[in-house]
Design a protein around this motif. Structure first.
Motif: not given
Length: 299
Positions: A215-231, A291-299
């Motif tokens: 859900a957070a990755l749907a609208c995340a910036s590249a910097e935010q995504a790096a932290k969210l996916t680190a693990d 999360a799927q809805r946010q994906r449609e909104i942000c992407q």
């Protein structure tokens, strides 16, 4: 012990073949074969730090190398089974397994390389101890990494646009979820159609994390995504919120594993959504849908 020349062991057999190659010279320098793997994975600074190291193979390193040499014929026999879910994509006609002792992960492949697996003997010793403790673990390393080579071949034939943080995460979950399914020991495997106690315990923690991160990755910036996916697929095995969760979901699917893996391959990274919808705890389905809805909104 095996004769540790440039080529440790080459099994002459019908294609596809595996070739085990030592990536360390007698003087302790890394060969170009090993350095090419590291160059594709490490930052420029980290790669430069590795270059001057002189580290001959230790007795423990040699024991791991010998273990892998004894398993090579067995692994070649496994290739048709590993490749079956990816039909009609064919496995590479020859794969090199490079053995090094610096700068790598325990077992890994390099970005853009579809025919080479790296095994860091010193890292294996530091994490798992003496090679003689388990043959089965060595086999799991091979299955995991060889599957990544097959995935690369599949994606070459079936390209996937991973141009957003969320799509990149789905690709990593698809790739590492299947790889980690092959890495799981018996403590993670289902028995009698029921997940193991260990699997239930970890899913209770990891599933909420997975749906929240998607859900957070749907609208995340590249910097935010790096932290969210680190693990997502790095760190302790039981904390990989994307890789282990997907692997445990695949393990829980009804029917034959070969069919489950085939369907997961055919679905591609977008199939992670369908797998999650089937397997996630019902209390989390609303978050997954959001999360799927946010994906449609942000992407």
């Amino acid at each position: 012990m095996l004769a540790l020349a440039a080529v440790l062991l080459l099994i002459q057999s019908p294609e596809p073949r595996l070739q085990l190659v030592v990536g360390v010279t007698d003087s302790g320098a890394a060969t170009e074969a090993w350095l090419s793997l590291l160059r594709a994975r490490l930052s420029p600074g980290d790669f430069r730090a590795v270059l001057p190291i002189r580290k001959p193979l230790s007795e423990q390193d040699r024991a791991w190398a010998e273990l892998f040499g004894t398993r090579l014929p067995v692994w070649e026999q496994e290739i048709p089974r590993l490749a079956a879910p990816f039909h009609p994509v064919k496995p590479p006609s020859e794969v090199q397994i490079i053995l090094g002792n610096r700068g790598g992960e325990d077992a890994f492949t390099a970005p853009g390389n579809r025919t080479t697996i790296g095994l860091d003997l010193s890292k294996l010793q530091s994490i798992y101890g003496d090679a003689g403790r388990t043959v089965e673990r060595a086999d799991r390393f091979f299955r995991h990494e060889y599957t990544h080579l097959l995935q690369k071949a599949w994606l070459q034939a079936h390209p996937y646009d991973a141009g957003t943080p969320l799509r990149a995460a789905l690709l990593e979950i698809w790739s590492e979820g299947m790889g980690n399914w092959f890495s799981m020991s018996d403590q993670w495997r289902a028995a009698g159609g029921q997940p193991s106690a260990r699997a239930k315990e970890r899913l209770a923690e990891l599933e909420p994390r997975l749906v929240a991160r998607l859900a957070a990755l749907a609208c995340a910036s590249a910097e935010q995504a790096a932290k969210l996916t680190a693990d997502l697929s790095w760190g302790p095995f039981d904390r990989k919120w994307g890789a282990l969760t997907a692997a445990l979901w695949l393990e829980a699917e009804p029917g034959e594993p070969a069919t489950t893996l085939r369907e997961f391959v055919l679905a591609g990274p977008e199939g992670v959504w369908k797998l999650a919808e089937r397997r996630v705890d019902p209390s989390l389905r609303a978050v997954l849908q959001e999360a799927q809805r946010q994906r449609e909104i942000c992407q």
